[in-house]
Design a protein around this motif. Structure first.
Motif, PDB file in Angstrom:
ATOM      1  N   ILE A  93      50.328  43.791  45.524  1.00 54.53           N
ATOM      2  CA  ILE A  93      50.830  44.340  44.142  1.00 54.53           C
ATOM      3  C   ILE A  93      51.515  43.199  43.728  1.00 54.53           C
ATOM      4  N   MET A  94      52.585  42.721  44.359  1.00 54.10           N
ATOM      5  CA  MET A  94      53.383  41.579  43.776  1.00 54.10           C
ATOM      6  C   MET A  94      52.672  40.389  43.218  1.00 54.10           C
ATOM      7  N   ILE A  95      51.687  39.911  43.743  1.00 57.11           N
ATOM      8  CA  ILE A  95      50.693  38.900  43.367  1.00 57.11           C
ATOM      9  C   ILE A  95      50.040  39.277  41.873  1.00 57.11           C
ATOM     10  N   ALA A  96      49.575  40.366  42.173  1.00 58.76           N
ATOM     11  CA  ALA A  96      48.702  40.950  41.114  1.00 58.76           C
ATOM     12  C   ALA A  96      49.755  41.285  39.640  1.00 58.76           C
ATOM     13  N   LEU A  97      50.792  41.717  39.966  1.00 55.98           N
ATOM     14  CA  LEU A  97      51.792  41.819  39.020  1.00 55.98           C
ATOM     15  C   LEU A  97      52.014  40.461  38.378  1.00 55.98           C
ATOM     16  N   TYR A  98      52.377  39.748  39.137  1.00 51.22           N
ATOM     17  CA  TYR A  98      52.875  38.361  38.408  1.00 51.22           C
ATOM     18  C   TYR A  98      51.462  37.781  37.717  1.00 51.22           C
ATOM     19  N   LEU A  99      50.445  37.808  38.074  1.00 49.21           N
ATOM     20  CA  LEU A  99      49.415  37.445  37.547  1.00 49.21           C
ATOM     21  C   LEU A  99      49.104  38.268  36.270  1.00 49.21           C
ATOM     22  N   ALA A 100      49.366  39.323  36.270  1.00 49.96           N
ATOM     23  CA  ALA A 100      49.370  40.209  35.078  1.00 49.96           C
ATOM     24  C   ALA A 100      50.145  39.836  33.715  1.00 49.96           C
ATOM     25  N   VAL A 101      51.342  39.128  34.212  1.00 48.15           N
ATOM     26  CA  VAL A 101      52.151  38.737  33.072  1.00 48.15           C
ATOM     27  C   VAL A 101      52.448  37.183  33.052  1.00 48.15           C
ATOM     28  N   ALA A 102      51.777  36.479  33.840  1.00 56.41           N
ATOM     29  CA  ALA A 102      51.806  35.200  33.642  1.00 56.41           C
ATOM     30  C   ALA A 102      51.158  34.509  32.730  1.00 56.41           C
ATOM     31  N   ASP A 103      51.489  33.426  32.082  1.00 55.20           N
ATOM     32  CA  ASP A 103      50.442  32.617  30.958  1.00 55.20           C
ATOM     33  C   ASP A 103      49.313  32.363  31.717  1.00 55.20           C
ATOM     34  N   ARG A 104      48.173  32.044  30.892  1.00 53.72           N
ATOM     35  CA  ARG A 104      47.094  31.510  31.510  1.00 53.72           C
ATOM     36  C   ARG A 104      47.231  29.852  31.898  1.00 53.72           C
ATOM     37  N   THR A 105      46.457  29.932  32.844  1.00 51.72           N
ATOM     38  CA  THR A 105      46.527  28.322  33.385  1.00 51.72           C
ATOM     39  C   THR A 105      45.398  27.587  32.612  1.00 51.72           C
ATOM     40  N   ARG A 106      45.297  26.345  32.643  1.00 51.34           N
ATOM     41  CA  ARG A 106      44.154  25.703  32.227  1.00 51.34           C
ATOM     42  C   ARG A 106      43.041  25.932  33.145  1.00 51.34           C
ATOM     43  N   TRP A 107      43.170  26.226  34.169  1.00 46.25           N
ATOM     44  CA  TRP A 107      42.121  26.399  35.176  1.00 46.25           C
ATOM     45  C   TRP A 107      41.379  27.629  35.400  1.00 46.25           C
ATOM     46  N   SER A 108      41.155  28.259  34.259  1.00 45.58           N
ATOM     47  CA  SER A 108      40.665  29.487  34.205  1.00 45.58           C
ATOM     48  C   SER A 108      39.815  29.874  33.053  1.00 45.58           C
ATOM     49  N   LEU A 109      38.604  30.739  33.073  1.00 49.62           N
ATOM     50  CA  LEU A 109      37.891  30.892  32.177  1.00 49.62           C
ATOM     51  C   LEU A 109      38.136  31.539  30.913  1.00 49.62           C
ATOM     52  N   ASP A 110      39.790  32.466  31.477  1.00 52.40           N
ATOM     53  CA  ASP A 110      40.311  32.926  30.229  1.00 52.40           C
ATOM     54  C   ASP A 110      40.898  31.992  29.205  1.00 52.40           C
ATOM     55  N   HIS A 111      41.438  30.707  29.664  1.00 55.26           N
ATOM     56  CA  HIS A 111      41.929  29.738  29.135  1.00 55.26           C
ATOM     57  C   HIS A 111      40.818  29.030  28.045  1.00 55.26           C
ATOM     58  N   LEU A 112      39.666  28.891  29.005  1.00 55.27           N
ATOM     59  CA  LEU A 112      38.719  28.035  28.438  1.00 55.27           C
ATOM     60  C   LEU A 112      37.914  29.059  27.064  1.00 55.27           C
ATOM     61  N   LEU A 113      37.896  30.373  27.267  1.00 58.64           N
ATOM     62  CA  LEU A 113      37.256  31.294  26.428  1.00 58.64           C
ATOM     63  C   LEU A 113      38.037  31.939  25.332  1.00 58.64           C
ATOM     64  N   PHE A 114      39.555  32.181  25.676  1.00 61.05           N
ATOM     65  CA  PHE A 114      40.246  32.817  25.033  1.00 61.05           C
ATOM     66  C   PHE A 114      41.459  32.014  24.347  1.00 61.05           C
ATOM     67  N   GLY A 115      41.681  30.948  24.661  1.00 56.56           N
ATOM     68  CA  GLY A 115      42.595  30.270  24.131  1.00 56.56           C
ATOM     69  C   GLY A 115      43.419  29.136  25.034  1.00 56.56           C
ATOM     70  N   ARG A 116      44.007  28.446  24.272  1.00 58.14           N
ATOM     71  CA  ARG A 116      44.712  27.250  24.863  1.00 58.14           C
ATOM     72  C   ARG A 116      46.025  27.526  25.368  1.00 58.14           C
ATOM     73  N   ARG A 117      46.393  28.861  25.519  1.00 55.76           N
ATOM     74  CA  ARG A 117      47.894  29.216  25.622  1.00 55.76           C
ATOM     75  C   ARG A 117      48.132  29.046  27.159  1.00 55.76           C
ATOM     76  N   ALA A 118      48.303  27.718  27.567  1.00 59.48           N
ATOM     77  CA  ALA A 118      48.402  27.427  28.965  1.00 59.48           C
ATOM     78  C   ALA A 118      49.956  27.588  29.380  1.00 59.48           C
ATOM     79  N   SER A 119      50.312  27.560  30.589  1.00 57.56           N
ATOM     80  CA  SER A 119      51.539  27.710  31.129  1.00 57.56           C
ATOM     81  C   SER A 119      52.374  26.348  30.632  1.00 57.56           C
ATOM     82  N   ARG A 120      53.650  26.880  30.127  1.00 52.94           N
ATOM     83  CA  ARG A 120      54.344  25.517  29.857  1.00 52.94           C
ATOM     84  C   ARG A 120      55.165  24.933  30.846  1.00 52.94           C
ATOM     85  N   HIS A 121      54.731  25.199  32.133  1.00 50.68           N
ATOM     86  CA  HIS A 121      55.303  24.789  33.382  1.00 50.68           C
ATOM     87  C   HIS A 121      54.563  23.580  33.954  1.00 50.68           C
TER      88      HIS A 121
END
Length: 135
Positions: A107-135
């Motif tokens: 649950i804690m991992i999934a909760l983090y993933l639910a609120v974390a910025d997209r990383t550039r190593w995901s289809l979410d980033h590729l398909l839905f935007g360039r908003r990658a993690s700032r870190h």
């Protein structure tokens, strides 16, 4: 950059774990899973909902597609498992069955993933935007 790598590893590992749980349920046979669910007071038809969600959800996490939504759905499933099947066993289990400690970690991992910025190593980033993690 380091946080993006850790986030990606967390997403892929959680995806693999859910994929394995989904595959396991299909290998057992959904009728058998439904029977087990019924034996612990969960409606049997839920096996036909939970099993595909775990399987497909795991795949989606591995590739990083719809990560936020999948993570939220998996949190709901995990909370359901805790409150219907594992709470009475205690945090660490009863010696015969596992408790809910691993569910809490998931649950804690999934909760983090639910609120974390997209990383550039995901289809979410590729398909839905360039908003990658700032870190």
């Amino acid at each position: 950059m380091k946080i993006a790598v850790v986030t990606t590893v967390m997403r892929v590992v959680l995806g693999i774990l859910f994929l394995a749980h989904g595959i396991s349920k299909f290998q057992m046979g959904l009728d058998g899973v439904a029977g087990y669910f019924q034996s612990i007071g969960i409606p049997g038809f839920m096996a036909y909902i939970v099993s595909p969600i775990e399987l497909v959800g795991g795949i989606l996490l591995i590739v990083g597609l719809l990560t936020r939504y999948v993570s939220i759905v998996l949190i709901i499933i995990l909370l359901g498992a805790i409150f219907t099947a594992k709470l009475s066993l205690g945090l660490l289990g009863n010696g015969q069955m596992a408790g809910y400690e691993m569910d809490l970690a998931y649950i804690m991992i999934a909760l983090y993933l639910a609120v974390a910025d997209r990383t550039r190593w995901s289809l979410d980033h590729l398909l839905f935007g360039r908003r990658a993690s700032r870190h």
